[in-house]
Design a protein around this motif. Structure first.
Motif, short mmCIF file in Angstrom:
data_model
loop_
_atom_site.label_atom_id
_atom_site.label_comp_id
_atom_site.label_asym_id
_atom_site.label_seq_id
_atom_site.Cartn_x
_atom_site.Cartn_y
_atom_site.Cartn_z
N THR A 150 -8.36 -1.56 -17.48
CA THR A 150 -7.91 -2.51 -18.48
C THR A 150 -9.10 -3.16 -19.19
O THR A 150 -10.17 -3.33 -18.61
N ALA A 151 -8.88 -3.52 -20.43
CA ALA A 151 -9.87 -4.29 -21.19
C ALA A 151 -9.80 -5.74 -20.71
O ALA A 151 -8.83 -6.14 -20.06
N PRO A 152 -10.82 -6.54 -21.02
CA PRO A 152 -10.75 -7.96 -20.64
C PRO A 152 -9.47 -8.61 -21.18
O PRO A 152 -9.05 -8.35 -22.30
N LEU A 153 -8.85 -9.45 -20.36
CA LEU A 153 -7.59 -10.09 -20.72
C LEU A 153 -7.84 -11.52 -21.19
O LEU A 153 -8.47 -12.30 -20.48
N PRO A 154 -7.34 -11.89 -22.37
CA PRO A 154 -7.48 -13.28 -22.82
C PRO A 154 -6.58 -14.19 -21.99
O PRO A 154 -5.42 -13.90 -21.77
N SER A 155 -7.14 -15.29 -21.52
CA SER A 155 -6.41 -16.27 -20.73
C SER A 155 -6.46 -17.60 -21.46
O SER A 155 -7.52 -18.05 -21.86
N ASP A 156 -5.31 -18.23 -21.64
CA ASP A 156 -5.23 -19.55 -22.26
C ASP A 156 -5.27 -20.61 -21.16
O ASP A 156 -4.66 -20.43 -20.10
N PHE A 157 -5.97 -21.71 -21.41
CA PHE A 157 -6.02 -22.76 -20.41
C PHE A 157 -6.00 -24.14 -21.07
O PHE A 157 -6.34 -24.29 -22.25
N THR A 158 -5.57 -25.13 -20.30
CA THR A 158 -5.64 -26.54 -20.71
C THR A 158 -6.16 -27.34 -19.51
O THR A 158 -5.90 -26.99 -18.36
N ILE A 159 -6.90 -28.39 -19.81
CA ILE A 159 -7.40 -29.31 -18.79
C ILE A 159 -7.13 -30.73 -19.30
O ILE A 159 -7.45 -31.04 -20.44
N GLN A 160 -6.55 -31.55 -18.45
CA GLN A 160 -6.36 -32.97 -18.76
C GLN A 160 -6.98 -33.75 -17.61
O GLN A 160 -6.69 -33.48 -16.44
N ASP A 161 -7.87 -34.69 -17.95
CA ASP A 161 -8.50 -35.48 -16.90
C ASP A 161 -8.53 -36.95 -17.28
O ASP A 161 -8.70 -37.30 -18.43
N ASP A 162 -8.31 -37.79 -16.26
CA ASP A 162 -8.34 -39.25 -16.41
C ASP A 162 -9.42 -39.79 -15.48
O ASP A 162 -9.46 -39.45 -14.30
N TRP A 163 -10.29 -40.65 -16.04
CA TRP A 163 -11.40 -41.26 -15.30
C TRP A 163 -11.21 -42.77 -15.27
O TRP A 163 -11.04 -43.39 -16.31
N TYR A 164 -11.26 -43.35 -14.07
CA TYR A 164 -11.23 -44.79 -13.88
C TYR A 164 -12.52 -45.16 -13.15
O TYR A 164 -12.83 -44.56 -12.11
N GLN A 165 -13.27 -46.11 -13.69
CA GLN A 165 -14.54 -46.48 -13.09
C GLN A 165 -14.71 -47.99 -13.06
O GLN A 165 -14.29 -48.68 -13.99
N ALA A 166 -15.37 -48.47 -12.02
CA ALA A 166 -15.72 -49.89 -11.90
C ALA A 166 -17.15 -49.97 -11.36
O ALA A 166 -17.50 -49.24 -10.42
N TYR A 167 -17.97 -50.82 -11.98
CA TYR A 167 -19.36 -50.98 -11.58
C TYR A 167 -19.73 -52.45 -11.50
O TYR A 167 -19.26 -53.25 -12.30
N VAL A 168 -20.58 -52.77 -10.55
CA VAL A 168 -21.19 -54.08 -10.43
C VAL A 168 -22.70 -53.86 -10.51
O VAL A 168 -23.24 -52.97 -9.83
N LYS A 169 -23.36 -54.66 -11.35
CA LYS A 169 -24.82 -54.52 -11.54
C LYS A 169 -25.45 -55.90 -11.37
O LYS A 169 -24.92 -56.90 -11.86
#
Length: 169
Positions: free
Chosen positions: A60-79
């Protein structure tokens, strides 16, 4: 090499054609210019295609693959900046923080004679970090400042991941 398939399938890294949009916000507050507190949130949406190369397996020839990524980032810092060094040539700070990241990936391709292949991954990361910074001001003018900054940061964390692959026959 993949047992049972033969010597023709080698794992390789793929270069995905991808578009991404990220947005977010940060809320910062200073307690007397010595203690700083930051809260941040970011949301990312990515999608694209990548060719999956099965080598000579099945011809077989290379197969196209569709993808999605959803990411949520929560951050807290004390300096903490050292007030005794404020306005001096030498400045320093220490920082600690925590991050919580959730990401969902979906991928899909049609494999000839086998059917539709689907993959879903749900990933959760909990990260802690500790950092420091030291600055040295080389030159100061009314509207210009030049200096050197050295920063270091260490991370520790845990990841959980649930992955599901299905192949419709």
């Amino acid at each position: 090499q993949v047992p049972g398939i033969g010597d023709t399938l080698e794992p390789t890294a793929a270069d995905a054609d991808r578009t991404s949009t990220y947005y977010g916000a940060t809320l910062s507050y200073s307690f007397g210019q010595a203690w700083y507190f930051d809260l941040a949130y970011a949301r990312g949406d990515s999608s694209g295609t990548v060719d999956i190369d099965f080598g000579s397996v099945g011809g077989t020839a290379p197969l196209p693959s569709d993808f999605t990524i959803q990411d949520d980032w929560y951050q807290a810092y004390v300096k903490y900046t050292f007030p005794a060094l404020r306005g001096k040539r030498l400045s320093a700070y220490v920082r600690a923080g925590v991050s919580f990241v959730q990401a969902d990936l979906t991928a899909q391709t049609q494999i000839p004679t086998l059917g539709l292949y689907n993959q879903t991954d749900e990933t959760t990361d909990i990260l802690g970090n500790f950092g420091f910074g030291v600055g040295y001001r080389l030159y100061t003018a009314k509207r210009f400042r030049m200096g050197l900054q050295l920063e270091g940061e260490g991370f520790y964390g845990a990841r959980s991941q649930d992955s599901l692959e299905t192949l419709d026959e």
